[in-house]
Scaffold this motif. Structure first.
Motif, PDB file in Angstrom:
ATOM      1  N   ARG A   8      31.980 -34.805  -8.368  1.00 56.26           N
ATOM      2  CA  ARG A   8      31.474 -33.864  -7.364  1.00 56.26           C
ATOM      3  C   ARG A   8      31.282 -32.524  -8.052  1.00 56.26           C
ATOM      4  NH1 ARG A   8      29.597 -34.709  -2.120  1.00 56.26           N
ATOM      5  NH2 ARG A   8      30.406 -33.227  -0.611  1.00 56.26           N
ATOM      6  N   VAL A   9      30.169 -31.850  -7.789  1.00 60.80           N
ATOM      7  CA  VAL A   9      29.975 -30.532  -8.376  1.00 60.80           C
ATOM      8  C   VAL A   9      31.181 -29.659  -8.020  1.00 60.80           C
ATOM      9  CG1 VAL A   9      28.537 -28.461  -8.329  1.00 60.80           C
ATOM     10  CG2 VAL A   9      27.476 -30.708  -8.226  1.00 60.80           C
ATOM     11  N   GLY A  10      31.722 -28.952  -9.027  1.00 63.82           N
ATOM     12  CA  GLY A  10      32.877 -28.084  -8.770  1.00 63.82           C
ATOM     13  C   GLY A  10      34.193 -28.841  -8.796  1.00 63.82           C
ATOM     14  N   GLY A  11      34.170 -30.115  -9.156  1.00 64.25           N
ATOM     15  CA  GLY A  11      35.397 -30.930  -9.217  1.00 64.25           C
ATOM     16  C   GLY A  11      36.424 -30.303 -10.160  1.00 64.25           C
ATOM     17  N   GLU A  31      44.594 -30.896   1.778  1.00 65.35           N
ATOM     18  CA  GLU A  31      43.475 -30.495   0.924  1.00 65.35           C
ATOM     19  C   GLU A  31      42.264 -30.265   1.826  1.00 65.35           C
ATOM     20  OE1 GLU A  31      43.686 -32.440  -2.934  1.00 65.35           O
ATOM     21  OE2 GLU A  31      41.601 -31.880  -3.267  1.00 65.35           O
ATOM     22  N   PHE A  34      37.956 -31.587   0.102  1.00 67.89           N
ATOM     23  CA  PHE A  34      38.428 -32.662  -0.772  1.00 67.89           C
ATOM     24  C   PHE A  34      37.480 -33.022  -1.918  1.00 67.89           C
ATOM     25  CE2 PHE A  34      39.624 -37.161  -1.648  1.00 67.89           C
ATOM     26  CZ  PHE A  34      40.902 -36.895  -2.104  1.00 67.89           C
ATOM     27  N   GLY A  35      36.196 -33.125  -1.657  1.00 66.57           N
ATOM     28  CA  GLY A  35      35.241 -33.504  -2.713  1.00 66.57           C
ATOM     29  C   GLY A  35      35.667 -34.806  -3.377  1.00 66.57           C
ATOM     30  N   ALA A  36      35.756 -34.789  -4.709  1.00 63.76           N
ATOM     31  CA  ALA A  36      36.194 -35.988  -5.433  1.00 63.76           C
ATOM     32  C   ALA A  36      37.717 -36.125  -5.400  1.00 63.76           C
ATOM     33  CB  ALA A  36      35.713 -35.927  -6.882  1.00 63.76           C
ATOM     34  N   ASP A  53      37.211 -33.179   4.419  1.00 62.11           N
ATOM     35  CA  ASP A  53      35.932 -32.656   3.914  1.00 62.11           C
ATOM     36  C   ASP A  53      34.938 -32.731   5.063  1.00 62.11           C
ATOM     37  OD1 ASP A  53      34.788 -32.256   0.773  1.00 62.11           O
ATOM     38  OD2 ASP A  53      33.261 -32.564   2.334  1.00 62.11           O
ATOM     39  N   ILE A  54      34.002 -31.789   5.079  1.00 66.03           N
ATOM     40  CA  ILE A  54      32.981 -31.745   6.138  1.00 66.03           C
ATOM     41  C   ILE A  54      31.949 -32.849   5.946  1.00 66.03           C
ATOM     42  CG2 ILE A  54      31.338 -30.192   4.999  1.00 66.03           C
ATOM     43  CD1 ILE A  54      32.359 -29.408   8.483  1.00 66.03           C
ATOM     44  N   ASP A  55      31.863 -33.400   4.733  1.00 65.36           N
ATOM     45  CA  ASP A  55      30.862 -34.430   4.423  1.00 65.36           C
ATOM     46  C   ASP A  55      31.309 -35.783   4.996  1.00 65.36           C
ATOM     47  OD1 ASP A  55      29.306 -36.406   3.185  1.00 65.36           O
ATOM     48  OD2 ASP A  55      28.999 -35.180   1.400  1.00 65.36           O
ATOM     49  N   PHE A 171      45.895 -26.759  -0.300  1.00 64.08           N
ATOM     50  CA  PHE A 171      45.120 -26.556  -1.527  1.00 64.08           C
ATOM     51  C   PHE A 171      43.662 -26.371  -1.099  1.00 64.08           C
ATOM     52  CE2 PHE A 171      42.463 -28.670  -4.907  1.00 64.08           C
ATOM     53  CZ  PHE A 171      42.306 -27.484  -5.615  1.00 64.08           C
ATOM     54  N   ASP A 173      39.788 -25.557  -2.209  1.00 62.81           N
ATOM     55  CA  ASP A 173      38.768 -25.464  -3.263  1.00 62.81           C
ATOM     56  C   ASP A 173      37.390 -25.412  -2.594  1.00 62.81           C
ATOM     57  OD1 ASP A 173      37.561 -25.449  -5.740  1.00 62.81           O
ATOM     58  OD2 ASP A 173      37.593 -27.630  -5.945  1.00 62.81           O
ATOM     59  N   PRO A 174      37.071 -24.290  -1.946  1.00 65.81           N
ATOM     60  CA  PRO A 174      35.817 -24.199  -1.198  1.00 65.81           C
ATOM     61  C   PRO A 174      34.610 -24.142  -2.137  1.00 65.81           C
ATOM     62  CG  PRO A 174      36.844 -22.042  -1.326  1.00 65.81           C
ATOM     63  CD  PRO A 174      37.805 -23.005  -1.962  1.00 65.81           C
ATOM     64  N   PRO A 175      33.405 -24.287  -1.592  1.00 65.67           N
ATOM     65  CA  PRO A 175      32.211 -24.078  -2.433  1.00 65.67           C
ATOM     66  C   PRO A 175      32.287 -22.695  -3.071  1.00 65.67           C
ATOM     67  CG  PRO A 175      31.606 -24.976  -0.278  1.00 65.67           C
ATOM     68  CD  PRO A 175      33.061 -24.651  -0.215  1.00 65.67           C
ATOM     69  N   TYR A 182      26.572 -27.583  -0.732  1.00 65.05           N
ATOM     70  CA  TYR A 182      26.791 -29.021  -0.525  1.00 65.05           C
ATOM     71  C   TYR A 182      26.050 -29.520   0.708  1.00 65.05           C
ATOM     72  CZ  TYR A 182      30.441 -28.285  -3.931  1.00 65.05           C
ATOM     73  OH  TYR A 182      31.124 -27.962  -5.079  1.00 65.05           O
TER      74      TYR A 182
HETATM   75  C1  LIG Z   1      34.172 -27.433  -4.715  1.00 64.07           C
HETATM   76  S1  LIG Z   1      34.009 -28.878  -3.744  1.00 64.07           S
HETATM   77  C2  LIG Z   1      35.620 -29.551  -3.827  1.00 64.07           C
HETATM   78  C3  LIG Z   1      35.847 -30.238  -5.140  1.00 64.07           C
HETATM   79  C4  LIG Z   1      37.190 -30.949  -5.236  1.00 64.07           C
HETATM   80  N1  LIG Z   1      38.295 -30.039  -5.298  1.00 64.07           N
HETATM   81  C5  LIG Z   1      37.208 -31.876  -6.431  1.00 64.07           C
HETATM   82  O1  LIG Z   1      38.114 -31.850  -7.271  1.00 64.07           O
HETATM   83  O2  LIG Z   1      36.280 -32.694  -6.529  1.00 64.07           O
HETATM   84  C6  LIG Z   1      33.880 -28.240  -2.133  1.00 64.07           C
HETATM   85  C7  LIG Z   1      33.845 -29.270  -1.001  1.00 64.07           C
HETATM   86  O3  LIG Z   1      33.895 -28.552   0.242  1.00 64.07           O
HETATM   87  C8  LIG Z   1      33.215 -29.308   1.218  1.00 64.07           C
HETATM   88  N2  LIG Z   1      32.902 -28.393   2.344  1.00 64.07           N
HETATM   89  C9  LIG Z   1      31.872 -27.510   2.440  1.00 64.07           C
HETATM   90  N3  LIG Z   1      31.947 -26.823   3.599  1.00 64.07           N
HETATM   91  C10 LIG Z   1      33.065 -27.254   4.249  1.00 64.07           C
HETATM   92  C11 LIG Z   1      33.687 -26.913   5.489  1.00 64.07           C
HETATM   93  N4  LIG Z   1      33.156 -25.986   6.299  1.00 64.07           N
HETATM   94  N5  LIG Z   1      34.845 -27.537   5.843  1.00 64.07           N
HETATM   95  C12 LIG Z   1      35.371 -28.504   5.031  1.00 64.07           C
HETATM   96  N6  LIG Z   1      34.801 -28.892   3.851  1.00 64.07           N
HETATM   97  C13 LIG Z   1      33.678 -28.272   3.459  1.00 64.07           C
HETATM   98  C14 LIG Z   1      32.011 -29.858   0.477  1.00 64.07           C
HETATM   99  O4  LIG Z   1      31.493 -31.011   1.123  1.00 64.07           O
HETATM  100  C15 LIG Z   1      32.608 -30.150  -0.915  1.00 64.07           C
HETATM  101  O5  LIG Z   1      32.976 -31.505  -1.045  1.00 64.07           O
END
Ligand SMILES: C[S@@+](CC[C@H](N)C(=O)[O-])C[C@H]1O[C@@H](n2cnc3c(N)ncnc32)[C@H](O)[C@@H]1O
Length: 252
Positions: A8-11, A31, A34-36, A53-55, A171, A173-175, A182
């Motif tokens: 996932r981008v930003g993993g 978390e 969550f992403g990956a 995760d919102i996805d 924990f 880890d927002p965009p 995303y």
């Molecule tokens: C930076 S990535 C997380 C990467 C993760 N920590 C990893 O190791 O792969 C950010 C994630 O936030 C999710 N996201 C974006 N907006 C959100 C929201 N409003 N609420 C919950 N999740 C959200 C995205 O779908 C994305 O998967």
């Protein structure tokens, strides 16, 4: 440490050891983005765990790995990397698919696409086709890890409201601020909402985010640690290199 089934981008693959070492004592691990799930899959299980995760397709994937890993492995056993197959999966109508089919589709399109975004078939003039569709005997371990974890698909604000206790640890880890998204809006407004929520929680939090002057202003007064991370997401040289990232906590 387990490896997530997708990228996932930003993993947080490169930063997860540092993050895990910095976690405080807690009973409930949440978390929010969550992403990956690099951190979750790398750490020891907590007493209670929530991944969010919102996805919708992403969370469906983890739910299906949790309950139906052997069927996903079976459906992907004879699948291979191909542009035509990728396009076929990508254009399937989700309405007509079962949840297991949707998880298979998501796994295929994410692992066979450029930068794991699921949009464009990933190919290279200097590498081999992605082999990452062969999940035989891989998903079982992840399924076992997910067995006692709640999987949520809500906006982060609702998860904070539901799970915040003195013994909770979030924990986050927002965009990244002002970088690629995303598919849903996550701009200054959402970052400020997150900051305001975290400011008032009973539990503890650790947030990772890109180093930006505005971010430093928003979190003025919290503990801010600067770390260097190597990235290699893009095809272009300019999207690779070392970037500064911040780890922000509300505890010492
Ligand atoms: C930076 S990535 C997380 C990467 C993760 N920590 C990893 O190791 O792969 C950010 C994630 O936030 C999710 N996201 C974006 N907006 C959100 C929201 N409003 N609420 C919950 N999740 C959200 C995205 O779908 C994305 O998967």
């Amino acid at each position: 440490m387990l490896k997530p089934p997708i990228c996932r981008v930003g993993g947080k693959s490169r930063l997860r050891k540092t993050i895990i070492e910095m976690m405080p004592d807690h009973k409930c691990y949440i978390e929010l983005f969550f992403g990956a799930g690099w951190v979750y899959f790398g750490k020891q299980p907590s007493k209670t765990e929530i991944i969010n995760d919102i996805d919708k397709e992403l969370i469906n994937l983890y739910k299906m790995i949790k309950y139906h890993a052997p069927e996903i492995e079976r459906q992907l056993e004879f699948e291979f990397s191909g542009r035509d197959i990728f396009e076929e999966y990508k254009h399937l109508n989700l309405e007509y698919l079962t949840e297991i089919n949707r998880a298979v589709r998501f796994l295929y399109t994410i692992t066979q696409s450029f930068a794991g975004k699921g949009c464009v078939y990933g190919y290279s003039t200097v590498g081999k086709p992605s082999q990452h569709i062969f999940y035989k005997n891989v998903l079982d371990e992840l399924s076992e890890r997910l067995k006692n974890t709640y999987a949520e698909n809500l906006d982060f604000t609702r998860i904070i409201d539901k799970y915040d206790r003195e013994y909770s640890f979030f924990f986050c880890d927002p965009p990244y601020f002002e970088t690629c998204g995303y598919g849903n809006k996550f701009e200054e407004e959402e970052h400020i909402i997150l900051r305001d929520k975290l400011k008032n929680i009973k539990g503890k939090f650790l947030l990772t985010i890109n180093d930006h002057v505005k971010v430093r202003e928003w979190y003025n007064g919290f503990n801010i640690k600067e770390v260097q991370v190597n990235y290699s997401v893009g095809k272009e040289k300019k999207s690779r290199g070392k970037y500064k990232e911040l780890i922000i906590t509300n505890y010492d």
